[in-house]
Design an enzyme around this catalytic site. Structure first.
Site, PDB file in Angstrom:
ATOM      1  N   ALA A  61       0.825  -1.200   0.000  1.00  0.00           N
ATOM      2  CA  ALA A  61       0.000   0.000   0.000  1.00  0.00           C
ATOM      3  C   ALA A  61       0.865   1.259   0.000  1.00  0.00           C
ATOM      4  O   ALA A  61       2.065   1.206   0.257  1.00  0.00           O
ATOM      5  CB  ALA A  61      -0.914   0.004   1.222  1.00  0.00           C
ATOM      6  N   GLY A 106      -0.059  -5.505   0.397  1.00  0.00           N
ATOM      7  CA  GLY A 106      -1.154  -5.554  -0.555  1.00  0.00           C
ATOM      8  C   GLY A 106      -0.773  -6.213  -1.858  1.00  0.00           C
ATOM      9  O   GLY A 106      -1.609  -6.823  -2.527  1.00  0.00           O
ATOM     10  N   GLU A 109      -1.163  -9.825  -1.221  1.00  0.00           N
ATOM     11  CA  GLU A 109      -2.594 -10.117  -1.116  1.00  0.00           C
ATOM     12  C   GLU A 109      -3.271 -10.110  -2.486  1.00  0.00           C
ATOM     13  O   GLU A 109      -4.190 -10.894  -2.727  1.00  0.00           O
ATOM     14  CB  GLU A 109      -3.249  -9.094  -0.184  1.00  0.00           C
ATOM     15  CG  GLU A 109      -2.850  -9.311   1.275  1.00  0.00           C
ATOM     16  CD  GLU A 109      -3.267  -8.167   2.176  1.00  0.00           C
ATOM     17  OE1 GLU A 109      -4.057  -8.395   3.095  1.00  0.00           O
ATOM     18  OE2 GLU A 109      -2.788  -7.032   1.956  1.00  0.00           O
ATOM     19  N   GLU A 129       2.985  -6.128   7.326  1.00  0.00           N
ATOM     20  CA  GLU A 129       2.164  -5.141   8.019  1.00  0.00           C
ATOM     21  C   GLU A 129       2.439  -5.078   9.523  1.00  0.00           C
ATOM     22  O   GLU A 129       2.303  -4.016  10.146  1.00  0.00           O
ATOM     23  CB  GLU A 129       0.675  -5.439   7.785  1.00  0.00           C
ATOM     24  CG  GLU A 129       0.182  -5.163   6.381  1.00  0.00           C
ATOM     25  CD  GLU A 129       0.353  -6.342   5.439  1.00  0.00           C
ATOM     26  OE1 GLU A 129      -0.201  -6.299   4.328  1.00  0.00           O
ATOM     27  OE2 GLU A 129       1.060  -7.318   5.808  1.00  0.00           O
TER      28      GLU A 129
END
Length: 255
Positions: A61, A106, A109, A129
């Site tokens: 992100a 992300g 993911e 994270e």
């Protein structure tokens, strides 16, 4: 555009293009959802490649953007973030992630939303994270544990460590490792072959597996049974069986 969908001969390439690291800001997240839904609807898209380019898949992100958000803002945004990635996971067609360089946070993911993952030999994947005082928020705690098992998922999430391609292969995080220069070609070969297959049967297979994993085995068997019987109403089934009887296995040509 920072995300594009290019279609050729049945294969759609959903390409991230935000140098240098393909940071997944809000605009990219929303665009991913838009194009995933577009790929789902389009008849000329029969298989999809998710690709970040030759150097990096996506390094996570946009932390600077996230840093300015408070709890109230993230309560709203976290749902939109998950929905954008879920739109990729729900593309009712074969989806392959072509992973080069970093696929972190992300980015990892997003790769988890694919049906198949082909990684470069220099790829690094992970969920860092925890190092920010957070947990994965775009499906990582759920899709990663389903893919590699809860113990391995907890190790990656608890430590935030990066996994090199060979370890990712050994734990089932990726399905194949190839030289970096061959990643997109390998992904395209996988997608192009399936793009020539029976579209409805492929959709049925994908939805049966994915939906079945979310429920008990009896319900899963009912999902499979309904799809299996329903395919007997399709032209692809007629074509496939006729070809098998007349020409032998594996020679059917599907529209």
């Amino acid at each position: 555009m920072t995300v594009t969908l290019e279609v050729s001969e049945g294969v759609g390439t959903l390409r991230l293009d935000r140098p240098p690291m393909n940071a997944l800001d809000i605009a990219i997240q929303d665009r991913i959802k838009e194009l995933a839904e577009d790929a789902s609807r389009r008849d000329d898209v029969r298989a999809v490649i998710i690709y970040g380019g030759e150097k990096v898949f996506a390094a996570g992100a946009d932390i600077k953007e996230m840093q300015s958000m408070d709890h109230a803002a993230m309560v709203v945004r976290s749902r939109a973030l998950q929905e954008s990635f879920t739109a990729v996971a729900r593309i009712p067609k074969p989806v392959v992630a072509a992973v080069t360089g970093y696929a972190l946070g992300g980015g990892c993911e997003l790769a988890l939303c694919a049906d198949h993952r082909i990684a470069a030999d220099n790829a690094k994947l992970g969920q860092p994270e925890i190092l920010l005082g957070l947990i994965p928020g775009a499906g990582g705690t759920q899709r990663l544990s389903r893919l590699v098992g809860p113990s391995r998922a907890k190790d990656l999430i608890f430590t935030g460590r990066q996994v090199r391609a060979e370890e990712a292969l050994s734990i089932g995080l990726v399905d194949r490792v190839v030289p970096a220069a061959e990643v997109y070609e390998a992904a395209h070969s996988w997608a192009a072959k399936l793009a020539q297959g029976p579209a409805l049967a492929l959709r049925a297979a994908k939805e049966s597996v994915d939906a079945g994993l979310e429920t008990d085995i009896e319900t899963g068997l009912a999902i499979e049974r309904n799809w299996f019987a329903g395919l007997f109403a399709t032209e692809d089934r007629e074509r496939g069986m006729r070809s098998f009887v007349e020409e032998g296995p594996g020679k059917a040509k599907f529209l």
